[in-house]
Scaffold this active site. Structure first.
Site, mmCIF file in Angstrom:
data_model
loop_
_atom_site.group_PDB
_atom_site.id
_atom_site.type_symbol
_atom_site.label_atom_id
_atom_site.label_comp_id
_atom_site.label_asym_id
_atom_site.label_seq_id
_atom_site.Cartn_x
_atom_site.Cartn_y
_atom_site.Cartn_z
ATOM 1 N N MET A 212 0.840 -1.197 0.000
ATOM 2 C CA MET A 212 0.000 0.000 0.000
ATOM 3 C C MET A 212 0.875 1.247 0.000
ATOM 4 O O MET A 212 2.007 1.215 0.486
ATOM 5 C CB MET A 212 -0.873 0.030 1.260
ATOM 6 C CG MET A 212 -1.871 -1.112 1.339
ATOM 7 S SD MET A 212 -3.193 -0.822 2.526
ATOM 8 C CE MET A 212 -2.392 -0.391 4.023
ATOM 9 N N CYS A 213 0.308 2.335 -0.476
ATOM 10 C CA CYS A 213 0.978 3.632 -0.475
ATOM 11 C C CYS A 213 1.460 3.974 0.940
ATOM 12 O O CYS A 213 0.716 3.750 1.880
ATOM 13 C CB CYS A 213 -0.001 4.684 -0.970
ATOM 14 S SG CYS A 213 0.552 6.358 -0.708
ATOM 15 N N PRO A 214 2.645 4.469 1.177
ATOM 16 C CA PRO A 214 3.636 4.924 0.204
ATOM 17 C C PRO A 214 4.697 3.876 -0.136
ATOM 18 O O PRO A 214 5.734 4.220 -0.703
ATOM 19 C CB PRO A 214 4.297 6.088 0.944
ATOM 20 C CG PRO A 214 4.353 5.603 2.366
ATOM 21 C CD PRO A 214 3.100 4.772 2.563
#
Ligand code: SF4
Ligand code: SF4
Lengths: 80, 410
Positions: free
Chosen positions: A17-19
């Site tokens: 998942m981001c980041p």
């Protein structure tokens, strides 16, 4: 016929998942020399924007980025 | 450059400190009452992990004007990797010394002196870059949203379901994170709540805040404020991100003359309100297993959302339990403040997360609901590291499961 892009390093960023995809690319780019290419796949569709924006910030080049179903497939070249 | 090389930082740095920072710097009486409150110290009781020690390192640098590479480097390491800015220690300090605030200020000095972790500065600049030239990214963004909209249509079974973008006159500007998990469940929620909403072009997270750089932080917020004003929305609703909520709700309005001409809420508050008004169809049998909620520091202690998540979860799950301690006394998961983005600190992060892992284990719950992406990554990692055997879910996703069960039976 589209020219095939040759990658020096391949990364699997699927499930991150981001980041984290940007974090991993940022780390991996330091391990290749200028001119070399990283190929990666990710499932977080946010990378479609985050990777080009990161490349713009850091002065690297996104050679190609595209969605293939739920996977985003991209190539980044180290420019400096 | 040698460790003794002096780094150029603004000479009057101390004089420019905001008043709350200056007060926090001068107030500590070294009583040590904050010691046990920190999750770093609880998992590894060494003096480096006493909150007042961290603040003292920063204080000494400012007092002596010791801007050597060595001292600033050590300070940066402490501020970024030995403190998650959780502010649990503030609650136990009889004088209210805000060590989290001081560590954020120390981070700002690290950025100004070039000793901050490069990746965190890059993440802030990446967000700014996205706002500087929207047109470059617009097509990609819209293409992505179209694909997610298809998934929303499949999940709701409604071919008319939409993810509106750039909708003038919408009541709500929803600011998500970049992943699909942050966009699809809220889209389904808004669909069934019949909300007049539109999705922001920008992501909620703000690494400018996490690196203590107010200029960058303001530029990241400015993109969203401009969008909200252009579309004429009545409110901004922030997705499941703790520091983004805390920033947009409490801090950023002070950076703009006259504050914001719209209100700011978390999606948790929106759901609690809809539930209290009886406007959401919910079937708890969609979530039958024992569930606990992790109080993200920036949502609960620093954001003030103590009861709203509980209103939501008690309505959406069959067996809701509490961790102990909870609410504003909850332990940080150990992944806050941007530490998750620095792989070199992974083992430190796992060690600092031990109190949270123990809290989770003690409840016997099978599902942990986390309403902050940062904490979600950390608790996923804790799950693996401490073999907790839990499933981790988002709060909107949990509500949407109950909605779909009530509406569609699945
Ligand atoms: S803010 Fe949190 S991590 Fe930082 S010193 Fe205080 S309790 Fe520890
Ligand atoms: S409790 Fe407050 S005054 Fe006492 S040592 Fe900690 S920060 Fe200083």
């Amino acid at each position: 016929m589209a020219e095939e892009i040759k990658a020096n390093v391949t990364l699997n960023l699927e499930g991150l998942m981001c980041p984290m995809p940007v974090v991993r690319i940022s780390k991996a780019i330091k391990d290749v020399v200028v001119g070399e290419v990283i190929e990666a796949t990710a499932t977080d569709p946010g990378v479609l924007i985050d990777i080009p924006a990161w490349a713009r910030t850091t002065g690297n080049e996104v050679i190609k980025i595209e969605r293939e179903g739920k996977i985003v497939h991209f190539f980044v070249r180290r420019l400096k | 450059m040698t460790p003794e090389t002096q780094i150029k930082v603004p000479e009057d740095y101390k004089k420019k400190l905001p008043r709350d920072v200056a007060i926090a710097l001068e107030t500590c009486v070294r009583c040590g009452l904050c010691t046990e409150s920190c999750h770093y110290y609880k998992s590894n009781p060494k003096s480096d992990f006493i909150p007042a020690y961290r603040a003292e390192v920063f204080r000494r640098i400012l007092r002596k004007k010791d801007y050597s590479e060595k001292s600033l480097g050590a300070m940066s390491d402490i501020a970024f990797s030995n403190c998650t800015l959780c502010r649990r220690c503030v609650m136990t300090c009889p004088l209210g010394v805000d060590t989290g605030l001081l560590m954020r200020e120390a981070r700002g000095l690290a950025v100004a002196s070039g000793t901050a972790p490069e990746i965190l500065v890059q993440l802030a600049d990446t967000a700014i870059s996205r706002g500087e030239d929207i047109e470059i990214f617009r097509e990609m963004f819209l293409e992505n949203i179209k694909a997610l909209e298809e998934e929303v249509r499949q999940l709701t079974g409604d071919p008319q379901a939409v993810i509106p973008v750039d909708k003038k006159g919408a009541d709500i500007l929803f600011v998500a994170l970049s992943g699909a998990h942050s966009i699809i469940p809220p889209s389904i929620l808004f669909h069934y709540a019949k909300a007049n909403w539109t999705l922001s072009f920008f992501e909620a997270s703000n690494y400018g805040v996490l690196i203590g750089d107010k200029d960058r932080a303001k530029r990241i917020v400015q993109r969203i404020v401009d969008e909200a004003k252009r579309l004429g929305v009545k409110e901004i609703v922030v997705g499941e991100c703790g520091h983004a909520y805390n920033t947009l709700r409490w801090e950023a309005p002070k950076w703009f003359d006259g504050g914001f001409p719209f209100r700011v809420r978390s999606i948790i508050e929106v759901m609690a309100h809809l539930i209290q008004e009886g406007r959401l169809p919910l079937d708890k049998s969609a979530n039958p297993e024992p569930v606990i909620y992790h109080d993200a520091c920036n949502l609960t202690r620093n954001g003030g959302l103590l009861e709203e998540p509980r209103i939501v979860l008690r309505a959406a799950v069959k067996d809701y339990r509490e961790m102990s301690p909870n609410r504003d006394d909850s332990y940080c998961c150990g992944g806050g403040g941007g530490i998750i983005a620095v792989p070199e600190w992974d083992s430190k992060r796992m060690e600092a997360g031990k109190p949270k892992a123990e809290q989770i284990k003690a409840t016997g719950a099978k599902v942990v609901i986390v309403a902050c992406d940062n904490c979600r990554i950390q608790i996923n990692d804790l799950n693996e590291h401490y073999k907790l055997g839990i499933n981790i879910g988002g709060i909107t996703e949990t509500v949407v499961k109950a909605i779909l069960k009530a509406v569609k039976g699945s």
